[in-house]
Design an enzyme around this catalytic site. Structure first.
Site, PDB file in Angstrom:
ATOM      1  N   GLN A  62     -12.110  -5.417   1.833  1.00  0.00           N
ATOM      2  CA  GLN A  62     -12.674  -4.078   1.668  1.00  0.00           C
ATOM      3  C   GLN A  62     -13.000  -3.788   0.209  1.00  0.00           C
ATOM      4  O   GLN A  62     -12.363  -4.323  -0.696  1.00  0.00           O
ATOM      5  CB  GLN A  62     -11.658  -3.026   2.157  1.00  0.00           C
ATOM      6  CG  GLN A  62     -11.258  -3.177   3.606  1.00  0.00           C
ATOM      7  CD  GLN A  62      -9.974  -2.440   3.941  1.00  0.00           C
ATOM      8  OE1 GLN A  62      -9.969  -1.549   4.773  1.00  0.00           O
ATOM      9  NE2 GLN A  62      -8.876  -2.785   3.321  1.00  0.00           N
ATOM     10  N   GLU A 117      -1.477   3.209   2.752  1.00  0.00           N
ATOM     11  CA  GLU A 117      -1.104   4.159   1.700  1.00  0.00           C
ATOM     12  C   GLU A 117       0.311   4.695   1.872  1.00  0.00           C
ATOM     13  O   GLU A 117       0.882   5.253   0.936  1.00  0.00           O
ATOM     14  CB  GLU A 117      -2.090   5.318   1.661  1.00  0.00           C
ATOM     15  CG  GLU A 117      -1.997   6.221   2.868  1.00  0.00           C
ATOM     16  CD  GLU A 117      -2.979   7.371   2.814  1.00  0.00           C
ATOM     17  OE1 GLU A 117      -2.602   8.428   2.283  1.00  0.00           O
ATOM     18  OE2 GLU A 117      -4.107   7.207   3.301  1.00  0.00           O
ATOM     19  N   ASP A 137      -0.431  -3.624   7.658  1.00  0.00           N
ATOM     20  CA  ASP A 137      -1.745  -3.456   7.030  1.00  0.00           C
ATOM     21  C   ASP A 137      -2.282  -4.820   6.623  1.00  0.00           C
ATOM     22  O   ASP A 137      -1.528  -5.678   6.145  1.00  0.00           O
ATOM     23  CB  ASP A 137      -1.650  -2.537   5.814  1.00  0.00           C
ATOM     24  CG  ASP A 137      -3.006  -1.997   5.400  1.00  0.00           C
ATOM     25  OD1 ASP A 137      -3.286  -0.813   5.692  1.00  0.00           O
ATOM     26  OD2 ASP A 137      -3.806  -2.752   4.806  1.00  0.00           O
ATOM     27  N   ASP A 168      -2.992  -9.025   9.970  1.00  0.00           N
ATOM     28  CA  ASP A 168      -3.905  -8.394  10.899  1.00  0.00           C
ATOM     29  C   ASP A 168      -3.081  -7.777  12.028  1.00  0.00           C
ATOM     30  O   ASP A 168      -2.230  -8.454  12.632  1.00  0.00           O
ATOM     31  CB  ASP A 168      -4.876  -9.436  11.446  1.00  0.00           C
ATOM     32  CG  ASP A 168      -5.750  -8.883  12.550  1.00  0.00           C
ATOM     33  OD1 ASP A 168      -6.609  -8.051  12.253  1.00  0.00           O
ATOM     34  OD2 ASP A 168      -5.538  -9.272  13.721  1.00  0.00           O
ATOM     35  N   ALA A 169      -3.307  -6.503  12.335  1.00  0.00           N
ATOM     36  CA  ALA A 169      -2.479  -5.806  13.326  1.00  0.00           C
ATOM     37  C   ALA A 169      -2.587  -6.449  14.707  1.00  0.00           C
ATOM     38  O   ALA A 169      -1.596  -6.500  15.447  1.00  0.00           O
ATOM     39  CB  ALA A 169      -2.881  -4.335  13.392  1.00  0.00           C
ATOM     40  N   ASP A 186      -3.759   3.931  12.506  1.00  0.00           N
ATOM     41  CA  ASP A 186      -4.134   4.606  11.260  1.00  0.00           C
ATOM     42  C   ASP A 186      -5.090   3.676  10.522  1.00  0.00           C
ATOM     43  O   ASP A 186      -4.816   3.200   9.420  1.00  0.00           O
ATOM     44  CB  ASP A 186      -2.889   4.904  10.420  1.00  0.00           C
ATOM     45  CG  ASP A 186      -3.204   5.761   9.209  1.00  0.00           C
ATOM     46  OD1 ASP A 186      -4.290   6.364   9.155  1.00  0.00           O
ATOM     47  OD2 ASP A 186      -2.351   5.809   8.292  1.00  0.00           O
TER      48      ASP A 186
END
Length: 338
Positions: A62, A117, A137, A168-169, A186
Protein backbone atom coordinates in the site's frame (compact mmCIF):
# COMPACT_ATOMS: atom_id res chain seq x y z
CA UNK A 1 -0.35 8.33 -3.53
CA UNK A 2 -0.91 7.47 -7.17
CA UNK A 3 -3.73 9.48 -8.69
CA UNK A 4 -5.77 9.65 -5.52
CA UNK A 5 -3.89 12.06 -3.28
CA UNK A 6 -1.82 15.19 -3.75
CA UNK A 7 -0.06 17.62 -1.43
CA UNK A 8 0.01 21.33 -2.07
CA UNK A 9 2.35 23.64 -0.16
CA UNK A 10 1.51 27.32 0.00
CA UNK A 11 3.22 28.03 -3.33
CA UNK A 12 0.84 25.61 -5.08
CA UNK A 13 3.50 23.06 -6.11
CA UNK A 14 2.46 19.43 -5.61
CA UNK A 15 4.55 16.33 -4.98
CA UNK A 16 6.40 16.76 -1.68
CA UNK A 17 9.26 14.49 -0.58
CA UNK A 18 9.56 14.54 3.19
CA UNK A 19 12.30 11.93 3.66
CA UNK A 20 16.06 12.10 3.75
CA UNK A 21 18.16 9.33 2.21
CA UNK A 22 17.70 7.11 5.28
CA UNK A 23 13.92 7.25 4.90
CA UNK A 24 13.42 9.31 8.07
CA UNK A 25 11.31 12.43 8.26
CA UNK A 26 13.33 15.65 8.06
CA UNK A 27 12.52 18.21 10.75
CA UNK A 28 12.25 20.89 8.10
CA UNK A 29 9.79 18.80 6.09
CA UNK A 30 6.77 20.03 8.02
CA UNK A 31 4.75 22.12 5.62
CA UNK A 32 3.53 25.55 6.59
CA UNK A 33 0.04 26.19 5.24
CA UNK A 34 0.14 23.07 3.08
CA UNK A 35 -2.96 21.19 1.99
CA UNK A 36 -3.91 17.55 1.62
CA UNK A 37 -6.22 16.77 -1.27
CA UNK A 38 -8.13 13.53 -1.80
CA UNK A 39 -9.92 12.72 -5.03
CA UNK A 40 -13.33 11.38 -4.02
CA UNK A 41 -14.62 11.07 -7.58
CA UNK A 42 -13.65 12.28 -11.04
CA UNK A 43 -15.25 15.67 -10.44
CA UNK A 44 -15.02 15.93 -6.66
CA UNK A 45 -12.10 16.62 -4.31
CA UNK A 46 -11.84 16.98 -0.52
CA UNK A 47 -9.01 19.00 1.01
CA UNK A 48 -7.87 20.34 4.34
CA UNK A 49 -4.92 22.23 5.78
CA UNK A 50 -1.80 20.54 7.14
CA UNK A 51 0.65 21.25 9.89
CA UNK A 52 2.97 18.69 8.29
CA UNK A 53 3.59 15.23 6.91
CA UNK A 54 4.75 12.73 9.54
CA UNK A 55 5.32 9.78 7.23
CA UNK A 56 5.07 9.15 3.51
CA UNK A 57 6.08 5.93 1.82
CA UNK A 58 5.11 2.79 -0.03
CA UNK A 59 5.13 -0.66 1.50
CA UNK A 60 4.87 -3.95 -0.42
CA UNK A 61 1.10 -3.62 -0.31
CA UNK A 62 0.00 0.00 0.00
CA UNK A 63 0.82 3.66 -0.32
CA UNK A 64 0.92 5.07 3.22
CA UNK A 65 0.78 8.64 4.51
CA UNK A 66 0.48 9.86 8.08
CA UNK A 67 -0.55 13.51 8.19
CA UNK A 68 -0.72 16.11 10.91
CA UNK A 69 -3.81 18.11 9.92
CA UNK A 70 -4.99 21.37 11.37
CA UNK A 71 -8.64 20.35 11.68
CA UNK A 72 -8.64 16.58 12.26
CA UNK A 73 -5.32 16.01 14.07
CA UNK A 74 -3.18 13.06 13.00
CA UNK A 75 -4.69 11.28 10.01
CA UNK A 76 -3.82 7.96 8.41
CA UNK A 77 -4.20 7.78 4.61
CA UNK A 78 -3.80 4.49 2.71
CA UNK A 79 -3.89 4.23 -1.07
CA UNK A 80 -5.09 7.81 -1.21
CA UNK A 81 -8.08 7.20 1.07
CA UNK A 82 -8.60 8.59 4.56
CA UNK A 83 -8.62 5.66 7.00
CA UNK A 84 -8.69 7.35 10.36
CA UNK A 85 -8.41 10.83 11.87
CA UNK A 86 -7.50 11.57 15.46
CA UNK A 87 -10.44 13.78 16.39
CA UNK A 88 -13.29 11.61 15.09
CA UNK A 89 -11.97 8.05 14.73
CA UNK A 90 -14.02 7.16 17.81
CA UNK A 91 -17.19 7.34 15.70
CA UNK A 92 -15.98 4.74 13.21
CA UNK A 93 -14.39 2.42 15.77
CA UNK A 94 -17.20 2.54 18.33
CA UNK A 95 -19.68 1.70 15.55
CA UNK A 96 -17.48 -1.09 14.24
CA UNK A 97 -16.67 -2.84 17.53
CA UNK A 98 -19.33 -2.28 20.15
CA UNK A 99 -22.56 -3.34 18.37
CA UNK A 100 -21.44 -6.95 17.74
CA UNK A 101 -19.90 -7.31 21.20
CA UNK A 102 -23.01 -5.90 22.86
CA UNK A 103 -25.30 -8.14 20.79
CA UNK A 104 -23.31 -11.23 21.77
CA UNK A 105 -24.34 -12.87 25.07
CA UNK A 106 -20.78 -13.28 26.40
CA UNK A 107 -17.98 -12.41 23.96
CA UNK A 108 -14.56 -13.72 24.97
CA UNK A 109 -12.52 -14.04 21.78
CA UNK A 110 -12.26 -11.71 18.80
CA UNK A 111 -10.35 -11.83 15.52
CA UNK A 112 -9.71 -8.49 13.79
CA UNK A 113 -8.87 -8.55 10.09
CA UNK A 114 -6.75 -5.47 9.42
CA UNK A 115 -6.94 -2.83 12.12
CA UNK A 116 -3.21 -2.08 12.01
CA UNK A 117 -3.56 1.29 13.69
CA UNK A 118 -4.77 -0.43 16.87
CA UNK A 119 -8.01 1.49 17.44
CA UNK A 120 -10.32 -1.49 16.88
CA UNK A 121 -8.29 -3.56 19.34
CA UNK A 122 -8.39 -0.68 21.83
CA UNK A 123 -12.18 -0.58 21.76
CA UNK A 124 -12.52 -4.38 21.99
CA UNK A 125 -10.21 -4.51 25.00
CA UNK A 126 -12.54 -2.17 26.89
CA UNK A 127 -15.03 -5.05 27.26
CA UNK A 128 -14.45 -6.83 30.55
CA UNK A 129 -15.49 -10.22 29.16
CA UNK A 130 -12.81 -10.26 26.46
CA UNK A 131 -10.01 -12.75 27.08
CA UNK A 132 -8.20 -12.70 23.74
CA UNK A 133 -7.94 -10.32 20.80
CA UNK A 134 -6.14 -11.46 17.64
CA UNK A 135 -5.31 -8.56 15.35
CA UNK A 136 -4.08 -9.69 11.94
CA UNK A 137 -2.76 -7.03 9.57
CA UNK A 138 -0.90 -7.71 6.34
CA UNK A 139 1.32 -4.63 6.50
CA UNK A 140 4.12 -4.48 9.08
CA UNK A 141 5.00 -0.92 8.07
CA UNK A 142 1.49 0.37 8.82
CA UNK A 143 1.52 -1.30 12.23
CA UNK A 144 5.01 -0.02 13.07
CA UNK A 145 4.40 3.65 12.38
CA UNK A 146 0.93 3.59 13.98
CA UNK A 147 2.49 2.17 17.14
CA UNK A 148 5.04 4.96 17.01
CA UNK A 149 2.84 7.95 16.19
CA UNK A 150 -0.70 7.13 17.41
CA UNK A 151 -0.05 7.43 21.12
CA UNK A 152 -3.72 6.93 22.03
CA UNK A 153 -3.35 3.23 21.13
CA UNK A 154 -0.02 2.46 22.75
CA UNK A 155 -1.67 0.98 25.83
CA UNK A 156 -3.72 -1.36 23.64
CA UNK A 157 -0.58 -2.55 21.84
CA UNK A 158 0.98 -3.37 25.23
CA UNK A 159 -2.07 -5.26 26.49
CA UNK A 160 -1.30 -8.93 27.20
CA UNK A 161 -4.68 -9.97 25.79
CA UNK A 162 -3.65 -8.69 22.35
CA UNK A 163 -2.06 -11.17 19.96
CA UNK A 164 -0.62 -9.19 17.03
CA UNK A 165 -0.05 -11.16 13.83
CA UNK A 166 1.47 -9.88 10.59
CA UNK A 167 -0.11 -11.98 7.87
CA UNK A 168 -2.81 -12.06 5.24
CA UNK A 169 -6.08 -12.42 7.19
CA UNK A 170 -7.41 -15.04 4.81
CA UNK A 171 -4.33 -17.23 5.23
CA UNK A 172 -4.29 -16.68 8.99
CA UNK A 173 -7.91 -17.74 9.44
CA UNK A 174 -7.35 -20.76 7.21
CA UNK A 175 -4.38 -22.01 9.21
CA UNK A 176 -5.94 -21.57 12.67
CA UNK A 177 -7.91 -24.40 14.25
CA UNK A 178 -9.61 -22.19 16.84
CA UNK A 179 -12.95 -20.43 16.48
CA UNK A 180 -13.95 -16.95 17.64
CA UNK A 181 -17.01 -15.31 19.15
CA UNK A 182 -16.55 -12.19 17.01
CA UNK A 183 -14.77 -11.64 13.70
CA UNK A 184 -14.23 -8.05 12.58
CA UNK A 185 -13.42 -6.71 9.13
CA UNK A 186 -11.48 -3.51 9.81
CA UNK A 187 -10.11 -3.51 6.29
CA UNK A 188 -9.15 -0.86 3.81
CA UNK A 189 -11.81 -0.06 1.26
CA UNK A 190 -11.89 -2.27 -1.83
CA UNK A 191 -9.87 -0.39 -4.45
CA UNK A 192 -8.59 -1.83 -7.69
CA UNK A 193 -5.08 -3.16 -7.07
CA UNK A 194 -5.50 -2.96 -3.28
CA UNK A 195 -4.81 -5.90 -0.95
CA UNK A 196 -8.29 -6.32 0.53
CA UNK A 197 -11.03 -6.81 -2.04
CA UNK A 198 -10.92 -10.63 -1.87
CA UNK A 199 -11.87 -10.37 1.80
CA UNK A 200 -15.26 -8.99 0.73
CA UNK A 201 -16.22 -11.95 -1.48
CA UNK A 202 -18.95 -14.53 -0.97
CA UNK A 203 -16.50 -17.43 -1.20
CA UNK A 204 -14.32 -15.96 1.55
CA UNK A 205 -17.26 -15.37 3.86
CA UNK A 206 -18.76 -18.77 3.16
CA UNK A 207 -15.75 -21.09 3.02
CA UNK A 208 -13.22 -19.46 5.36
CA UNK A 209 -14.73 -16.86 7.69
CA UNK A 210 -18.07 -18.33 8.75
CA UNK A 211 -16.62 -21.74 9.75
CA UNK A 212 -14.31 -19.89 12.18
CA UNK A 213 -17.21 -18.46 14.19
CA UNK A 214 -18.42 -20.13 17.38
CA UNK A 215 -22.09 -20.86 18.00
CA UNK A 216 -23.75 -17.45 18.53
CA UNK A 217 -20.79 -15.95 16.66
CA UNK A 218 -21.12 -12.55 15.01
CA UNK A 219 -19.31 -11.09 12.01
CA UNK A 220 -19.07 -7.35 11.40
CA UNK A 221 -17.31 -5.41 8.68
CA UNK A 222 -16.84 -1.85 7.61
CA UNK A 223 -18.69 -1.54 4.32
CA UNK A 224 -17.60 1.71 2.75
CA UNK A 225 -19.45 4.96 2.04
CA UNK A 226 -23.18 4.79 2.64
CA UNK A 227 -24.24 8.28 1.62
CA UNK A 228 -27.12 9.19 -0.63
CA UNK A 229 -24.81 9.47 -3.66
CA UNK A 230 -22.18 6.88 -2.70
CA UNK A 231 -23.95 3.86 -1.19
CA UNK A 232 -24.12 1.98 -4.50
CA UNK A 233 -20.32 1.97 -4.88
CA UNK A 234 -19.74 -0.93 -2.49
CA UNK A 235 -22.07 -0.68 0.55
CA UNK A 236 -25.17 -2.21 -1.03
CA UNK A 237 -23.11 -4.94 -2.68
CA UNK A 238 -21.28 -5.91 0.52
CA UNK A 239 -24.63 -6.06 2.32
CA UNK A 240 -26.18 -8.26 -0.37
CA UNK A 241 -23.13 -10.54 -0.47
CA UNK A 242 -23.25 -11.13 3.28
CA UNK A 243 -27.00 -11.85 3.02
CA UNK A 244 -26.15 -14.85 0.84
CA UNK A 245 -24.07 -16.37 3.66
CA UNK A 246 -25.75 -15.48 6.98
CA UNK A 247 -29.37 -15.80 8.10
CA UNK A 248 -29.58 -12.48 9.96
CA UNK A 249 -27.95 -9.33 8.59
CA UNK A 250 -28.12 -5.74 9.89
CA UNK A 251 -26.80 -2.72 8.01
CA UNK A 252 -26.18 0.54 9.85
CA UNK A 253 -24.54 3.88 9.15
CA UNK A 254 -23.20 7.05 10.75
CA UNK A 255 -21.69 10.31 9.55
CA UNK A 256 -17.89 10.51 9.93
CA UNK A 257 -16.75 14.12 9.32
CA UNK A 258 -13.18 13.30 8.24
CA UNK A 259 -14.54 10.86 5.63
CA UNK A 260 -16.74 13.62 4.19
CA UNK A 261 -19.61 11.14 4.02
CA UNK A 262 -21.94 8.81 5.85
CA UNK A 263 -20.19 5.49 6.53
CA UNK A 264 -21.64 1.99 6.57
CA UNK A 265 -21.15 -1.24 8.52
CA UNK A 266 -22.76 -4.65 8.17
CA UNK A 267 -23.27 -7.08 11.07
CA UNK A 268 -24.30 -10.71 10.55
CA UNK A 269 -24.99 -13.96 12.39
CA UNK A 270 -26.93 -17.19 12.09
CA UNK A 271 -28.61 -16.33 15.40
CA UNK A 272 -31.25 -13.57 15.54
CA UNK A 273 -30.23 -10.21 16.98
CA UNK A 274 -32.03 -8.84 19.99
CA UNK A 275 -31.62 -5.08 19.60
CA UNK A 276 -33.24 -2.97 22.29
CA UNK A 277 -32.01 0.51 23.19
CA UNK A 278 -32.54 0.15 26.93
CA UNK A 279 -30.86 -3.25 27.03
CA UNK A 280 -27.88 -1.95 25.03
CA UNK A 281 -27.43 0.91 27.50
CA UNK A 282 -27.47 -1.53 30.41
CA UNK A 283 -24.84 -3.69 28.73
CA UNK A 284 -22.67 -0.64 28.02
CA UNK A 285 -22.71 0.30 31.71
CA UNK A 286 -22.03 -3.27 32.84
CA UNK A 287 -19.50 -4.48 30.29
CA UNK A 288 -17.44 -1.53 29.03
CA UNK A 289 -14.62 0.24 30.82
CA UNK A 290 -15.12 4.02 30.63
CA UNK A 291 -17.59 6.20 28.76
CA UNK A 292 -18.34 5.82 25.07
CA UNK A 293 -18.17 9.12 23.20
CA UNK A 294 -20.62 8.37 20.39
CA UNK A 295 -22.62 5.19 20.74
CA UNK A 296 -25.56 4.48 23.02
CA UNK A 297 -28.66 2.33 22.64
CA UNK A 298 -30.80 4.97 20.96
CA UNK A 299 -28.10 6.06 18.51
CA UNK A 300 -27.42 2.48 17.46
CA UNK A 301 -31.12 1.78 16.88
CA UNK A 302 -31.42 4.94 14.79
CA UNK A 303 -28.30 4.07 12.80
CA UNK A 304 -30.03 0.95 11.45
CA UNK A 305 -32.76 3.07 9.84
CA UNK A 306 -31.72 4.11 6.33
CA UNK A 307 -33.29 6.83 4.22
CA UNK A 308 -35.69 5.74 1.48
CA UNK A 309 -33.12 5.77 -1.32
CA UNK A 310 -30.55 3.65 0.52
CA UNK A 311 -33.22 1.28 1.88
CA UNK A 312 -34.53 0.60 -1.62
CA UNK A 313 -31.01 0.01 -2.92
CA UNK A 314 -30.31 -2.51 -0.17
CA UNK A 315 -33.63 -4.21 -0.87
CA UNK A 316 -33.11 -4.50 -4.62
CA UNK A 317 -29.34 -5.00 -4.86
CA UNK A 318 -28.43 -8.09 -6.91
CA UNK A 319 -24.64 -7.84 -7.19
CA UNK A 320 -22.60 -10.39 -5.24
CA UNK A 321 -18.88 -9.93 -4.64
CA UNK A 322 -16.72 -12.59 -6.29
CA UNK A 323 -13.03 -12.71 -7.20
CA UNK A 324 -14.00 -12.13 -10.84
CA UNK A 325 -16.78 -9.63 -10.28
CA UNK A 326 -15.84 -7.09 -7.62
CA UNK A 327 -16.87 -3.49 -7.17
CA UNK A 328 -14.34 -0.82 -6.23
CA UNK A 329 -14.48 2.68 -4.87
CA UNK A 330 -12.64 5.44 -6.70
CA UNK A 331 -8.84 5.10 -6.66
CA UNK A 332 -6.17 2.47 -7.17
CA UNK A 333 -3.82 0.44 -5.01
CA UNK A 334 -0.12 -0.35 -5.43
CA UNK A 335 -0.70 -3.56 -7.41
CA UNK A 336 -2.68 -1.65 -10.05
CA UNK A 337 0.29 0.57 -10.82
CA UNK A 338 2.70 -2.38 -10.81
Amino acid sequence: MGEAVEFYPSNGVSGINNHNDSGKINDESHIKCGWYEEVIDDNLKWSFALNGVLHKGTSRFQDIVLLDTKHFGKALVIDGKMQSAEVDEFIYHECLIHPPLLCHPNPKTIFIMGGGEGSAAREALRHNSIEKVVMCDIDQEVVDFCRRYLTVNQEAFRNKKLNLVINDAKAELERRNEKFDIIVGDLADPVEGGPCYQLYTKSFYERILKPKLNVNGIFVTQAGPAGIFTHKEVFSSIYNTIKQVFKYVVAYAAHVPSFADTWGWVMASDQPFSINAEEIDKKIDKRIDGELLYLNGASFISSTTMNKSVSLSLLHETHIYTEDDARFIHGHGVAYHN
